[in-house]
Design an enzyme around this catalytic site. Structure first.
Site, PDB file in Angstrom:
ATOM      1  N   ASP A 344       0.833  -1.198   0.000  1.00 21.82           N
ATOM      2  CA  ASP A 344       0.000   0.000   0.000  1.00 21.82           C
ATOM      3  C   ASP A 344       0.875   1.259   0.000  1.00 21.82           C
ATOM      4  O   ASP A 344       1.909   1.306   0.682  1.00 21.82           O
ATOM      5  CB  ASP A 344      -0.884  -0.033   1.255  1.00 21.82           C
ATOM      6  CG  ASP A 344      -1.943   1.046   1.261  1.00 21.82           C
ATOM      7  OD1 ASP A 344      -2.759   1.074   0.322  1.00 21.82           O
ATOM      8  OD2 ASP A 344      -1.954   1.848   2.213  1.00 21.82           O
ATOM      9  N   GLU A 373       1.253  -0.323  -5.161  1.00 19.88           N
ATOM     10  CA  GLU A 373       0.120   0.537  -5.501  1.00 19.88           C
ATOM     11  C   GLU A 373       0.640   1.905  -5.930  1.00 19.88           C
ATOM     12  O   GLU A 373       1.012   2.726  -5.109  1.00 19.88           O
ATOM     13  CB  GLU A 373      -0.813   0.705  -4.294  1.00 19.88           C
ATOM     14  CG  GLU A 373      -2.001   1.620  -4.576  1.00 19.88           C
ATOM     15  CD  GLU A 373      -2.539   2.325  -3.338  1.00 19.88           C
ATOM     16  OE1 GLU A 373      -3.621   2.937  -3.436  1.00 19.88           O
ATOM     17  OE2 GLU A 373      -1.880   2.297  -2.281  1.00 19.88           O
ATOM     18  N   ASP A 440     -10.704   1.208  -4.035  1.00 22.45           N
ATOM     19  CA  ASP A 440     -10.394   2.635  -4.007  1.00 22.45           C
ATOM     20  C   ASP A 440     -11.069   3.424  -5.120  1.00 22.45           C
ATOM     21  O   ASP A 440     -10.926   4.645  -5.178  1.00 22.45           O
ATOM     22  CB  ASP A 440      -8.879   2.846  -4.106  1.00 22.45           C
ATOM     23  CG  ASP A 440      -8.163   2.575  -2.793  1.00 22.45           C
ATOM     24  OD1 ASP A 440      -8.766   2.817  -1.729  1.00 22.45           O
ATOM     25  OD2 ASP A 440      -7.009   2.117  -2.828  1.00 22.45           O
TER      26      ASP A 440
END
Length: 566
Positions: A344, A373, A440
């Site tokens: 992340d 990411e 997201d």
């Protein structure tokens, strides 16, 4: 980009233009714009492999290699070459033939042919095998299924009790999905063609999204136990399904014992340097949970993720922090045979942490896949020292804008897709993680204005462009939802509304993503404003986004809002 009156050329000595893989093979790429029929040769050798000239000068023993046109787009061509590195370094330049003329291209630019004395070659610096990471071979044709654990499946037989139906507006709503619930759905996942499960965070955390982790070594009790997770991994592996975990190493929860110790003891805490604290007096007075301090954004008390006080940022330069977090990842990798980690917000994490993470995790499992990411161009992170791949948001935005939103026509779409694909050399493209929806982003059906045909085309085009396809749970049955938290709705297992046709479209996408028989992508083209073509070595895919029937160059008719794979 260097040019003459007819065309322009670009090459660089950094990734993706120059790259040495773990097999000690050098991959070169050069881009040409505006040229007609063209051929390119590469002249290369070890810089110390020389003979003496008539005046006693060193003359390189150059080998000549023909480069291949890897990909064509509107007005642009990409040529590639793969050379075994028989020694650990190399020098090279290019010979470019176009329109009956031959040019030399080296670090000083494009020129007429010149003597060796005046050539300024490109160089490959001395290569070390431990810095040349390759993408695991099993990643080719991989299909993932992303699961938000609280909203996918419950373990009991009554999947409706306590299960929220429809739109979700409360980001803290607990719906009761569990690890046992996921395990019970393995037959369903196999039926879809799933080869791997990507799990959003499952560790004990302060919220239902679990990106604010309290304890990295404990499964969140709401989801189940460590034994439940071990069972899930074992059953997935026995069914040929891999497991990807979500690594949140940039920040944690304010409820973590380490940060609580800092709140209570300030600079005297043994964990004080685990975080980046600016004002311990304000820290003791503020309401961390709500962030009641009105000045927090402009004058933070401590570093956080996204100005959220309940998510303090780790000091990932601290060796103790590195050892704690990477040690936790090693524990789960070894215990459960984890196949992949998705990191992340890694662009906020210290680069030395990322390098150490790769070294240590690859020691535990040399065949593990590590993906980051990144919402923009991730080229600087894909040279083999940190990541095997990245979430391909640039590709996602192009597909969304062309098919879901119809904000661009097929002509700019073809150009953008060509550039996007060639941002990574083909040898590493299978490391890219592609998708139409995530936790997201709004679901793709929502972006399509609930138009199912548009949504199908988004998945087909995404699957057609290589990389590892990811299906966000429920997209295959037509789940919709806007911005967070509405994009995290509960899977309607007992609603009876799952449309058969969407499952078929997902299966087509999965099949297309896994089809090695089509060969490499050679060209992306636009037939008109509405029809896009993806041309492979042995197959062709055409997508018609319009509401009218279209005719292809070979006379084949393509239905409105449809695709054909020839």
């Amino acid at each position: 980009m260097l040019q003459n009156n007819q065309f322009s050329v670009f090459h660089s000595t950094v990734y993706p233009w120059q790259y040495v893989d773990s097999d000690q093979v050098l991959h070169l790429m050069i881009c040409v714009k505006g040229a007609g029929p063209i051929s390119i040769k590469c002249l290369a050798c070890d810089p110390c492999d020389t003979d003496k000239g008539v005046f006693g000068e060193d003359r390189p023993r150059l080998f000549t290699y023909e480069m291949r046109c890897e990909m064509e787009g509107p007005g642009i061509q990409y040529f590639t070459l793969h050379i075994p590195m028989n020694t650990h370094k190399l020098r090279y330049h290019f010979s470019i033939s176009v329109l009956g003329h031959t040019y030399l291209y080296d670090e000083s630019g494009l020129s007429e042919d010149k003597e060796e004395l005046y050539i300024r070659p490109f160089f490959v610096a001395y290569t070390y095998s431990d810095r040349c990471g390759g993408v695991p071979k099993w990643c080719n044709g991989m299909v993932w299924y992303q699961i938000f654990p609280d909203r996918f499946a419950k373990e009991d037989s009554d999947q409706t009790r306590g299960w929220q139906s429809g739109k979700i507006t409360d980001k803290d709503l607990v719906c009761g999905g569990t690890l046992k619930g996921i395990t019970s759905k393995i037959p369903y996942l196999k039926q879809l063609g799933t080869k791997g499960i990507y799990l959003n965070p499952i560790f004990q955390a302060g919220s239902i999204h679990r990106y604010d982790i309290i304890d990295y070594l404990k499964i969140d009790p709401i989801l189940g136990t460590e034994e439940d997770f071990v069972e899930l991994c074992e059953k997935c592996h026995s069914n040929g399904i891999r497991i990807m975990m979500d690594g949140v190493f940039n920040h944690c929860s304010y409820l973590s014992p380490q940060f609580q110790d800092v709140i209570n003891k300030g600079e005297h805490s043994r964990y004080y340097d685990w975080f980046i604290v600016y004002d311990t007096d304000r820290l003791k007075k503020m309401d961390v949970k709500t962030g009641a301090d009105a000045q927090f954004r402009v004058s933070p008390v401590y570093e956080t993720f996204a100005f959220v006080p309940s998510m303090p940022k780790f000091n990932t330069c601290n060796p103790q922090v590195m050892d704690y977090l990477i040690g936790a990842a090693e524990y789960w990798t070894k215990k459960c045979g984890i196949d992949a980690w998705r990191l992340d917000v890694p662009d906020e994490v210290n680069i030395e942490f990322l390098r150490a993470f790769r070294r240590r995790i690859k020691t535990r499992n040399p065949d593990i896949y590590i993906v980051g990411e990144f919402w923009g161009n991730a080229v600087k992170w894909l040279d083999g020292e940190t990541f095997d791949g990245a979430m391909n948001y640039p590709l996602y935005f192009i597909v969304r804008d062309f098919l879901a939103k119809e904000k661009i026509s097929a002509f700019p779409c073809a150009k953008l897709l060509t550039q996007c694909l060639m941002a990574n050399p083909p040898v590493r493209r299978c490391g890219m993680f592609t998708f139409c929806s995530t936790h997201d982003t709004p679901r793709i059906l929502w972006h399509c204005g609930e138009d199912r045909k548009k949504r199908d085309l988004c998945y087909i085009l995404t699957a057609a462009l290589g990389g590892q396809l990811s299906v966000y749970y429920g997209d295959e049955i037509g789940m919709t939802g806007g911005y967070d938290p509405d994009n995290r709705r509960c899977y309607p297992w007992n609603s009876g509304t799952a449309p058969k046709e969407m499952k078929e479209a997902i299966r087509d996408a999965v099949s297309l993503a896994s089809d090695d028989g089509k060969g490499r992508i050679c060209r992306i083209c636009a037939l008109d404003e509405e029809v896009l073509g993806v041309i492979y070595e042995r197959r062709r895919l055409y997508i018609n986004r319009s509401k009218e029937e279209k005719e292809l160059p070979d006379g084949t008719k393509i239905c409105p809002q449809s695709y054909c794979y020839l």
